[in-house]
Design an enzyme around this catalytic site. Sequence first.
Site, PDB file in Angstrom:
ATOM      1  NE  ARG A 131      18.118  68.070  26.688  1.00 37.97           N
ATOM      2  CZ  ARG A 131      19.128  68.440  27.487  1.00 37.97           C
ATOM      3  NH1 ARG A 131      19.905  67.526  28.022  1.00 37.97           N
ATOM      4  NH2 ARG A 131      19.347  69.708  27.751  1.00 37.97           N
ATOM      5  CG  PHE A 148      17.746  67.238  15.041  1.00 32.97           C
ATOM      6  CD1 PHE A 148      16.406  67.546  14.866  1.00 32.97           C
ATOM      7  CD2 PHE A 148      18.464  66.782  13.956  1.00 32.97           C
ATOM      8  CE1 PHE A 148      15.792  67.390  13.626  1.00 32.97           C
ATOM      9  CE2 PHE A 148      17.864  66.616  12.716  1.00 32.97           C
ATOM     10  CZ  PHE A 148      16.521  66.922  12.554  1.00 32.97           C
ATOM     11  CD  GLU A 201       6.618  72.578   6.737  1.00 31.74           C
ATOM     12  OE1 GLU A 201       5.982  73.145   5.832  1.00 31.74           O
ATOM     13  OE2 GLU A 201       7.828  72.734   6.920  1.00 31.74           O
TER      14      GLU A 201
END
Length: 141
Positions: free
Chosen positions: A81, A79, A53
């Site tokens: 890893r 997401f 963001e």
Amino acid sequence: MNESGFGTGFDKTVGMDYPEMTAERTVVTCEITPELLQPYGIVHGGVYCSLVESAASLGAALWYGERGHVVGVANHTNFLRAIGSGTVTATATPIHRGRTQQLWLVKVTDDTGRDIARGEVRLANLPADGAGSPDTSERDV
């Protein structure tokens, strides 16, 4: 800290640094500290969302400039890893920049360059003259 206010407040609390700030590409780094981990010892997903963001918002604001302000309206972060230490780098580049909205891609990598997370942020361009701006008394974005 810089003239736009990025690197202060929440960004400072998380530990974000802004080594590159242009309208074409912004880079945000963050050292992973124990406070940024969830109970399983890996980075909390909110950290990645925040980096995405902030990186996109800064680039979008720099591009929109004196015409007004930008506000995020959607943040979709994946997401890829799990890590528990090191420094992560979020690099934002524009996908689309139009009259009323922008879309930015942000790639988050670790110290070795591996992809850790990837996000897209859609932002609304709010003209300084108020033309086309939502009624701010409602504070709905």
